[in-house]
Design an enzyme around this catalytic site. Structure first.
Site, short mmCIF file in Angstrom:
data_model
loop_
_atom_site.label_atom_id
_atom_site.label_comp_id
_atom_site.label_asym_id
_atom_site.label_seq_id
_atom_site.Cartn_x
_atom_site.Cartn_y
_atom_site.Cartn_z
CG ASN A 186 -1.71 1.25 1.40
OD1 ASN A 186 -1.56 2.20 0.65
ND2 ASN A 186 -2.57 1.25 2.40
CB ALA A 244 -1.00 5.39 1.94
CB CYS A 245 1.75 1.22 4.20
SG CYS A 245 2.57 0.21 5.44
CB SER A 246 5.65 4.56 7.03
OG SER A 246 5.20 3.84 8.16
#
Length: 117
Positions: free
Chosen positions: A6, A8-10
């Site tokens: 994803n 958006a996932c760090s």
């Protein structure tokens, strides 16, 4: 090697950076846009040696809406969980890396990412 991410996932971005730094050849699968099928999830779970509830993000709003925390966790419940993960990919723990040798990990920390290199 394939990594389910994803963007958006760090933790996903960190895993991709580690793979890049190591010069690894891999394919990125944005699993929210291209969700895995129940069959693919079953295969990944077999490789992980885990059950679907082990990779479910039970704090996600959709998990609360579905009442996942109250679902059974027996072999009879397995297909229900797999279907929910396929239908709602936000519920899948990330990132998941499948190496060419079949090794598969939920790569939430740098050590786990390095374990598949």
């Amino acid at each position: 090697m394939e990594i389910w991410v994803n963007p958006a996932c760090s933790k996903c971005r960190s895993a991709v950076s580690l793979l890049d730094e190591a010069g690894a050849q891999y394919t990125v699968r944005r699993y929210l846009e291209d969700p895995p099928t129940p069959a693919e999830l079953t295969e990944v779970l077999e490789r992980l040696g885990l059950e679907p509830w082990d990779i479910a993000r039970t704090a996600e709003p959709i998990a609360k809406e579905l009442g996942l925390k109250t679902w059974g966790r027996t072999p009879a419940d397995r297909s229900r969980w797999i279907d929910a993960l396929a239908e709602h990919p936000k519920l899948i723990q990330r990132p998941i890396i499948t190496a060419d040798d079949g090794t598969t990990v939920v790569a939430r920390d740098p050590e786990t990412v390095r374990s598949v290199l």
